[in-house]
Design an enzyme around this catalytic site. Structure first.
Site, mmCIF file in Angstrom:
data_model
loop_
_atom_site.group_PDB
_atom_site.id
_atom_site.type_symbol
_atom_site.label_atom_id
_atom_site.label_comp_id
_atom_site.label_asym_id
_atom_site.label_seq_id
_atom_site.Cartn_x
_atom_site.Cartn_y
_atom_site.Cartn_z
ATOM 1 N N ARG A 155 -2.130 9.448 -8.094
ATOM 2 C CA ARG A 155 -2.209 8.899 -7.612
ATOM 3 C C ARG A 155 -2.998 7.871 -7.551
ATOM 4 N NH1 ARG A 155 0.925 10.444 -4.633
ATOM 5 N NH2 ARG A 155 1.014 12.120 -2.824
ATOM 6 N N GLU B 116 -2.318 0.257 -1.328
ATOM 7 C CA GLU B 116 -0.937 0.040 -2.088
ATOM 8 C C GLU B 116 -0.477 -0.769 -0.474
ATOM 9 O OE1 GLU B 116 1.513 3.055 -2.841
ATOM 10 O OE2 GLU B 116 0.297 3.625 -4.736
ATOM 11 N N HIS C 33 5.285 2.216 -5.718
ATOM 12 C CA HIS C 33 5.230 3.530 -5.586
ATOM 13 C C HIS C 33 6.979 3.112 -5.735
ATOM 14 C CE1 HIS C 33 3.361 6.699 -3.874
ATOM 15 N NE2 HIS C 33 3.692 7.310 -4.377
#
Length: 634
Positions: free
Chosen positions: A322, A351, A370
């Site tokens: 994370r 993000e 990601h």
């Protein structure tokens, strides 16, 4: 100066691999039917599955006669048609899929209900359409806000998150509106681990930079000299499913692997030849650090200026967990100074990150958008896992992947409501008192009551104690449905004892005592002669109170945070500590003192509305008569 421990200090725990659970309790045979939402909201909105014409159909209360827990490591699609009641000829449930889902998962869903795939919906479009659906399946891009639940008008029964994190779902709102939230935590484990290893090796050999250089027409062999992995120390921070898979693969590359995790199973680590160490040792000795911890209030920005300053110069960092666990500005400074030689990042605090991000643009950083779970195999596995969870929930079942809102009897919750709050706060206090070392393995809960043991249903209280112990340092969501399962999974043996006392049975409980066995305490006075950490609490006028710490009697409301001080019993101590807190604008809600004898030792318990700053706590610790203290965050 008094010894002190901050609330963010790491807890080292080990457990037996089978996660033994024990209890000597006899439970009353009462149905499990009241929403956990009542704990958050005393007037939860009841939910019924509505037919397309708006009339009430079969009850949408999430009721299960048993807890289904998947034991297999592989995920195979079930035949969803078998889940529907053959006698049920009513309208099929409607399911909205708002982000791309694998075809295998869609097949499961279509066998059970009417499925509509509507991708790239704006927040306004989602709110406009949601009242027509019984279930919603999202990934990380769709924000399921309170406004979405309000717009659903009680129709939405299940939200399925195709993946692990549920940061994009408003859990309190879901619970308030009687909507179950489920996720898919297991299917992408290998994919995330493989991506972590890919980033590690790419970073060590400057693959991304040299690729960009060649595509720019350059041939810079001398510039991109890498480092070998053989014999280097990798610290895995978070030794759960993904972290342990990364460790396994790193061992195959010839690396020496150490790990830190508050709930790592020592036997499992030893079987993999992985050394479990303290957080301090992990960051100070590692050549490479791979992050696999959840984002919680405890872990937010845990990698900060202070943490980087303790690392070996030239350390390299990988993060596929994370983004928020790293202070990104501090990381940039550590990269500029050379303390951190390189970083490889798949996740970010925001993000997508800004195009002008200094971290993303840094020449010693490689980044991916990601991609941890982005393999074909993982996507199909996640699709099947979340489809089965959603279908099961719509069919009135609950699984271990449910993260909120099971059902228990309303009369029990009404009576136990204040004790539920007390139970969770005692669990939170107890785990914060644990010092690193041998590991939390055994917790004993003692209930003192005038009632017959068969008339006292403690399932909810036990669940809340487990919740209080596990959630502060874990990404796990604990509720009545999965509490015992989570305790087993974390290697915690929970036992319960009921002690009958001579008092009025009008109140269900006189007190709850939580004991963590064979553990050192950050606050020595919380320990007992037989080596346990022991705290006890009562409900007074509907408010939970801490009434005993170790062998010391105290009386402090658990409505805020708590400072515990062991001191020499002498005049003026309350005034001295009170003045320090007042000078630093920290409001005191309660204060009590328990002592062994006049002028001997005493425990001062202070309830405070806000968390004091470090300098405030240091000033308290510098008072000569204070022997030790600890701040406990509730």
């Amino acid at each position: 100066m008094a010894s002190a421990t901050s609330p963010s200090s790491s807890i080292k725990a080990s457990a037996s691999p089978n996660g033994t659970f024990s209890s000597n309790s006899n439970y009353s045979k009462k149905p499990n039917r009241i929403s956990f939402a009542s704990i958050i909201n005393p007037n939860p909105i009841s939910a019924k599955i509505c037919n397309s014409n708006g009339s009430s159909g079969r009850s949408g209360s999430i009721v299960s006669s048993g807890l289904k827990v998947a034991e297999s490591t592989g995920i195979a699609p079930l035949d969803a048609k078998d889940l529907r009641d053959p006698a049920d000829s009513g309208p099929r449930p409607t399911i909205l899929v708002s982000e791309k889902l694998g075809e295998a998962g869609l097949k499961v869903l279509r066998g059970f209900g009417e499925v509509e795939c509507l991708y790239n919906l704006s927040p306004e479009e989602l709110r406009e359409k949601i009242s027509s659906f019984d279930a919603l399946i999202v990934r990380s891009g769709t924000k399921v806000t309170r406004q979405v639940f309000e717009a659903a008008k009680g129709r939405l029964k299940v939200v399925g998150r195709a993946g692990v994190g549920i940061d994009n779902v408003d859990l309190p709102a879901a619970t308030e509106f009687g909507c179950l939230v489920v996720n898919a935590p297991t299917a992408n484990t290998v994919a995330a681990a493989e991506h972590g290893i890919a980033l590690l090796t790419s970073m060590a050999r400057n693959v991304a930079q040299s690729d960009a250089s060649m595509k720019a027409g350059k041939w810079e062999r001398n510039k991109y000299v890498g480092v070998s992995l053989v014999g280097k120390t990798l610290a895995v921070i978070g030794f759960g499913k993904v972290g342990s898979e990364v460790a396994r693969r790193a061992k195959g590359l010839g690396m020496h692997v150490i790990a830190h995790d508050p709930y790592a199973a020592a036997d499992r680590a030893r079987a993999m030849s992985v050394d479990l160490v303290s957080f301090h040792e992990a960051i100070c000795t590692a050549d490479f650090i791979s992050l696999h911890m959840p984002l919680t209030p405890t872990t937010k920005n845990v990698f900060n200026e202070q943490t980087f300053s303790k690392m070996k110069k030239g350390v390299r960092i990988i993060n596929v967990a994370r983004g928020g666990v790293i202070d990104e500005e501090a990381l940039v400074r550590a990269l500029d100074s050379g303390v951190v030689a390189q970083a490889a990042l798949d996740v970010f605090a925001e993000e997508p990150p800004s195009k002008e991000s200094k971290l993303v643009q840094h020449h010693n950083v490689i980044v991916t958008p990601h991609l941890g779970a982005s393999t074909k195999e993982a996507q199909e596995g996640v699709a099947i896992e979340i489809a089965e969870a959603v279908v099961g929930a719509l069919n009135g079942e609950l699984s271990a992947t449910a993260v909120n809102a099971p059902m228990v009897p309303p009369e029990i919750l009404t009576e136990l409501a204040p004790y539920v709050v007390l139970a969770e706060k005692l669990g939170r206090l107890a785990v914060q008192l644990v010092a690193g070392g041998g590991g939390v393995q055994s917790v004993k809960v003692v209930y003192r009551s005038a009632r017959d043991p068969d008339d006292l249903d403690t399932r909810l209280l036990r669940a809340m104690i487990i919740k209080g112990i596990i959630e502060p340092i874990s990404s796990s969501f604990v509720n009545l449905v999965n509490a015992d399962h989570m305790a087993k999974q974390k290697g915690l043996r929970i036992s319960e004892e009921r002690v009958t006392i001579d008092s009025s049975p009008e109140s269900p409980l006189d007190s709850i005592q939580v004991n963590i066995s064979n553990m050192d305490s950050k606050f020595a006075s919380a320990g007992t002669e037989d080596g346990h950490i022991s705290i006890e609490g009562q409900v007074k006028d509907g408010v939970p109170h801490l009434t005993c710490v170790g062998t010391f009697d105290v009386d402090v409301s658990l409505e805020g945070n708590v400072i515990l001080c062991r001191q020499v019993d002498q005049p003026g101590m309350i005034g001295i500590v009170g003045n320090i807190l007042g000078q630093h604008n920290v409001n005191v809600s309660f204060m009590s003192v328990g002592r062994t004898a006049p002028r001997k030792q005493a425990i001062m318990a202070i309830g405070v509305d806000e968390a004091p700053r470090k300098e405030t706590l240091d000033e308290i610790g510098n008072v000569p008569a204070i022997e030790e203290f600890v701040f406990l965050d509730l």
